[in-house]
Design a protein around this motif. Structure first.
Motif, PDB file in Angstrom:
ATOM      1  N   ARG A 282       0.341  -0.926  -0.027  1.00 47.53           N
ATOM      2  CA  ARG A 282      -0.217   0.347   0.094  1.00 47.53           C
ATOM      3  C   ARG A 282       0.678   1.354   0.002  1.00 47.53           C
ATOM      4  O   ARG A 282       0.347   2.065   0.803  1.00 47.53           O
ATOM      5  N   ARG A 283       1.746   1.226  -0.148  1.00 40.10           N
ATOM      6  CA  ARG A 283       3.262   2.133  -0.975  1.00 40.10           C
ATOM      7  C   ARG A 283       2.596   3.048  -1.798  1.00 40.10           C
ATOM      8  O   ARG A 283       1.945   2.053  -3.387  1.00 40.10           O
TER       9      ARG A 283
ATOM     10  N   SER B 290      13.094  -8.471  -2.070  1.00 41.67           N
ATOM     11  CA  SER B 290      13.311  -8.291  -0.702  1.00 41.67           C
ATOM     12  C   SER B 290      14.059  -6.528  -0.677  1.00 41.67           C
ATOM     13  O   SER B 290      14.181  -6.631   0.458  1.00 41.67           O
ATOM     14  N   VAL B 291      14.295  -6.306  -1.379  1.00 40.04           N
ATOM     15  CA  VAL B 291      15.064  -4.625  -0.901  1.00 40.04           C
ATOM     16  C   VAL B 291      13.618  -3.834  -0.863  1.00 40.04           C
ATOM     17  O   VAL B 291      13.500  -2.562  -0.138  1.00 40.04           O
TER      18      VAL B 291
ATOM     19  N   ASN C 232      10.298  -0.951   3.230  1.00 35.87           N
ATOM     20  CA  ASN C 232       8.932  -0.740   3.448  1.00 35.87           C
ATOM     21  C   ASN C 232       9.289  -0.796   5.250  1.00 35.87           C
ATOM     22  O   ASN C 232       8.610   0.020   5.373  1.00 35.87           O
ATOM     23  N   ALA C 233      10.702  -1.226   5.259  1.00 40.49           N
ATOM     24  CA  ALA C 233       9.967  -1.071   6.599  1.00 40.49           C
ATOM     25  C   ALA C 233      11.432   0.194   7.069  1.00 40.49           C
ATOM     26  O   ALA C 233      10.600   0.555   8.332  1.00 40.49           O
TER      27      ALA C 233
ATOM     28  N   GLN D 253       9.638   5.682   9.610  1.00 38.87           N
ATOM     29  CA  GLN D 253       9.967   7.014   9.695  1.00 38.87           C
ATOM     30  C   GLN D 253       7.908   8.091  10.194  1.00 38.87           C
ATOM     31  O   GLN D 253       8.337   8.390  10.916  1.00 38.87           O
ATOM     32  N   ASP D 254       7.517   7.026   9.026  1.00 37.10           N
ATOM     33  CA  ASP D 254       6.327   7.314   9.785  1.00 37.10           C
ATOM     34  C   ASP D 254       5.831   7.191  11.125  1.00 37.10           C
ATOM     35  O   ASP D 254       4.762   7.732  11.348  1.00 37.10           O
TER      36      ASP D 254
END
Ligand SMILES: Cc1cc2nc3c(=O)[nH]c(=O)nc-3n(C[C@H](O)[C@H](O)[C@H](O)COP(=O)(O)OP(=O)(O)OC[C@H]3O[C@@H](n4cnc5c(N)ncnc54)[C@H](O)[C@@H]3O)c2cc1C
Length: 378
Positions: A93-94, A351-352, A357-358, A363-364
């Motif tokens: 969901r990015r 994997s990247v 996303n992590a 940051q979120d």
């Protein structure tokens, strides 16, 4: 493919812009994050600080050209690595944009081998399916070449295409692949990916037991000949401009590999098939397929331009997650890994994407905590 997806795909192929993304917020909006995420639409899948209506998400196909779009992640390169990263991120969901110049490394090959469940598929078909999958989750494809990437004053990047269009993103994945630098021998380029081959894992089985040649004049050519021997008992090594050491000679002979010395003049082609190798001294040696190990040159211009650390051999330095020395920039596939096959490049893209996303989640969270503390004080 839905009608809307088809439109996007066509626009991507013709280089047209096809959707304006609303400015991305890193705030977490619980209500919208709990919405269901229907495939074939990204509506309702994004988390916006300003609650978005279903209609204003990813629904601006009729917009005229615009100069700037903002995404969570921009992926440069839409080969196996870049598309795989975009698929995972759009499913997370990015908001994702993939900018692709449309020249994947294996495009001259008729078939792609060794990809479990897709063995023998034309390379373009794999990418076409991948593009549809990315778009079905709301990922955006932009046809074009990225000319430069600028780091913003804050976190984030401005991706500038050769046609002047721009995309801004919080994170960047470079998946630009590599170039195969072939020896300058007449006939080589014309036969490339047909009967002038580089990778026995990609093409060796298809020419098994044939009269095979291996050309020298590039790094590790003797090792290449010893590898190719696995696919045929009739292998001849042509050192071309190389001088064999005593060890090289002993190993080649011990493995039953013939040696024909002298500079190579050209490949001999007849009726659109490779027939042999002609030496400068006029000798023609019959061969039906020839292997060469090209010099592999990573497409690192954008990485160098951003100041990413590069090692002594010209390859970008990355950690285990594919992260470069520049915060916010990751690399996947052949751009950082010369050994990556299509399946490996796709795996690295996945994997990247998970690592990126992590990083975004981190940051979120930081910003949500700061916002919540600010709210508590007021
Ligand atoms: C002839 C040949 C045959 C092969 N056969 C096989 C096989 O059978 N099986 C197998 O597993 N592997 C095969 N390979 C290896 C395979 O090509 C690579 O593993 C794979 O392409 C790596 O994927 P990637 O996404 O890292 O790079 P690529 O597939 O090369 O994709 C990179 C993309 O980035 C784009 N790009 C580059 N710079 C920019 C820029 N500045 N802006 C925008 N876009 C940009 C390129 O146009 C390209 O579309 C073969 C290779 C060759 C040369």
């Amino acid at each position: 493919m839905t009608g809307k997806t088809q439109v996007r795909h066509l626009k991507a192929q013709t280089g047209a812009r096809f959707s304006r993304r609303p400015t991305v917020s890193i705030g977490i909006h619980v209500e919208s994050s709990m919405r269901t995420c229907p495939r074939n639409s990204n509506r309702g899948c994004r988390r916006d600080a300003v609650p978005a209506t279903l209609n204003d998400m990813n629904d601006n196909d009729s917009d005229p050209d615009i100069d700037s779009e903002e995404y969570d992640v921009a992926v440069v390169g839409g080969g196996a690595a870049g598309l795989s990263a975009a698929l995972v991120l759009s499913r997370a969901r990015r908001t994702v944009a993939v900018v692709d110049a449309g020249a994947p490394r294996n495009s001259p090959a008729a078939h792609m081998q060794g990809f479990l469940s897709r063995d023998g598929m034309p390379p373009g078909d794999l990418l076409a399916v991948g593009r549809d999958e990315v778009q079905s989750y709301g990922g955006h494809l932009i046809a074009g070449t990225v000319a430069t990437v600028e780091r913003g004053t804050g976190p984030g990047f401005r991706v500038i295409l050769a046609n002047g269009h721009q995309v801004t993103a919080r994170r960047l994945i470079i998946a630009t692949g590599l170039r195969d630098d072939l020896p300058d021998i007449p006939g080589i380029r014309e036969r490339w990916a047909r009967d002038l081959l580089h990778c026995p894992y990609c093409h060796g089985y298809e020419v098994r037991d044939q009269q095979l040649g291996v050309l020298g004049g590039t790094p590790d050519a003797v090792q290449h000949a010893l590898l190719v021997r696995q696919w045929s008992s009739d292998v001849i090594f042509f050192p071309h401009t190389d001088t064999l050491t005593a060890d090289d000679r002993e190993q080649l002979i011990a493995c039953g590999i013939g040696i024909v010395e002298g500079p190579v003049a050209r490949l001999v082609v007849d009726d659109d098939h490779l027939r042999g190798i002609k030496l400068v001294n006029g000798t023609i040696v019959d061969r039906t397929a020839v292997f060469v190990r090209p010099r592999l040159i990573p497409n690192t211009d954008l990485l160098v331009g951003m100041g990413c650390a590069i090692d002594d051999t010209g390859w970008v330095k990355v950690d285990q997650s594919g992260r470069t020395s520049v915060p916010g920039v990751w690399v996947a596939g052949n751009a950082a890994n010369p050994r990556a096959q299509v399946i490996t490049a796709a795996g690295e893209g996945s994997s990247v994407a998970i690592a990126v996303n992590a990083d975004l989640v981190g940051q979120d969270v930081q910003q949500a905590v700061a916002a919540s503390r600010g709210g508590a004080l007021s």
